[in-house]
Design a protein around this motif. Structure first.
Motif, mmCIF file in Angstrom:
data_model
loop_
_atom_site.group_PDB
_atom_site.id
_atom_site.type_symbol
_atom_site.label_atom_id
_atom_site.label_comp_id
_atom_site.label_asym_id
_atom_site.label_seq_id
_atom_site.Cartn_x
_atom_site.Cartn_y
_atom_site.Cartn_z
ATOM 1 N N ARG A 23 -110.650 55.583 1.613
ATOM 2 C CA ARG A 23 -110.763 54.917 0.317
ATOM 3 C C ARG A 23 -110.644 55.945 -0.812
ATOM 4 O O ARG A 23 -109.941 55.714 -1.797
ATOM 5 N N LYS A 27 -107.704 56.009 -3.531
ATOM 6 C CA LYS A 27 -108.060 55.891 -4.956
ATOM 7 C C LYS A 27 -107.445 57.049 -5.731
ATOM 8 O O LYS A 27 -106.854 56.860 -6.792
ATOM 9 N N THR A 33 -107.146 48.237 -5.899
ATOM 10 C CA THR A 33 -108.254 47.840 -5.016
ATOM 11 C C THR A 33 -107.779 47.053 -3.799
ATOM 12 O O THR A 33 -108.329 47.201 -2.722
ATOM 13 N N GLN A 36 -106.337 49.545 -1.449
ATOM 14 C CA GLN A 36 -107.451 50.348 -0.925
ATOM 15 C C GLN A 36 -108.141 49.590 0.203
ATOM 16 O O GLN A 36 -108.476 50.171 1.240
#
Length: 133
Positions: A23, A27, A33, A36
C-alpha cells in the motif's frame, strides 16, 4: 524512493506487513485508492498462498518505470511444493483451502500482468504487475 523491498512470509502477521508495504509503495507511486486496494488484495492472496501452501517464502515489491509509465511489480516466491496443475488453480472458484479468497484468478484480474512459474517439489514464482494509468 526505495526501488525494492521485501517481506519474508513466515507468519500471518507477515501477510499484514506485506500488504502495508504494498500500500505504501502504491501510494508513493501515485496509485489512487481503488488501485491501492486492488494491489493490497493481490498481495494478500499471494502472501496467504505462501503461508498456507509453502510454509514460507517472500513477497518482493519493486517500482517499475517503462516508457515513462510507473508501475508496481509484486513477486511472490517460495521453495514450497509447487503447483501440480496450474490450469486447475487458474480456474475461477477453485480453492484447496476452502477460503473465500479470489485466489490466483482473482490476482490475475486485479493486476495488469500476471506470470506464474512453478516446479513441483522446488517452488513457485509469481509476478504480478500493475501500471499507473
Amino acid at each position: 524512493m526505495s526501488n525494492q523491498s521485501s517481506v519474508e512470509i513466515l507468519t500471518e502477521w507477515d501477510i499484514v506487513a506485506a500488504r502495508q508495504l504494498g500500500r505504501n509503495v502504491a501510494k508513493e507511486l501515485g496509485f489512487g485508492t481503488v488501485d491501492q486496494a486492488r494491489i493490497t488484495t493481490a498481495i494478500s492472496e499471494l502472501a496467504r498462498n505462501i503461508y498456507l501452501y509453502a510454509g514460507q517464502g517472500r513477497i518482493e515489491i519493486q517500482q517499475l518505470m517503462e516508457n515513462g509509465i510507473k508501475g508496481i511489480l509484486i513477486i511472490a516466491a517460495d521453495q514450497g511444493p509447487g503447483i501440480p496443475d496450474i490450469r486447475k488453480v487458474m480456474e475461477d472458484g477453485f480453492s484447496t483451502s476452502g477460503g473465500l479468497g479470489a485466489g490466483l484468478p482473482g490476482v490475475k484480474r486485479l493486476m495488469d500482468e500476471f506470470k506464474i512459474e512453478t516446479i513441483p517439489g522446488e517452488g513457485t514464482d509469481i509476478r504480478a504487475t500493475k501500471w499507473l494509468r
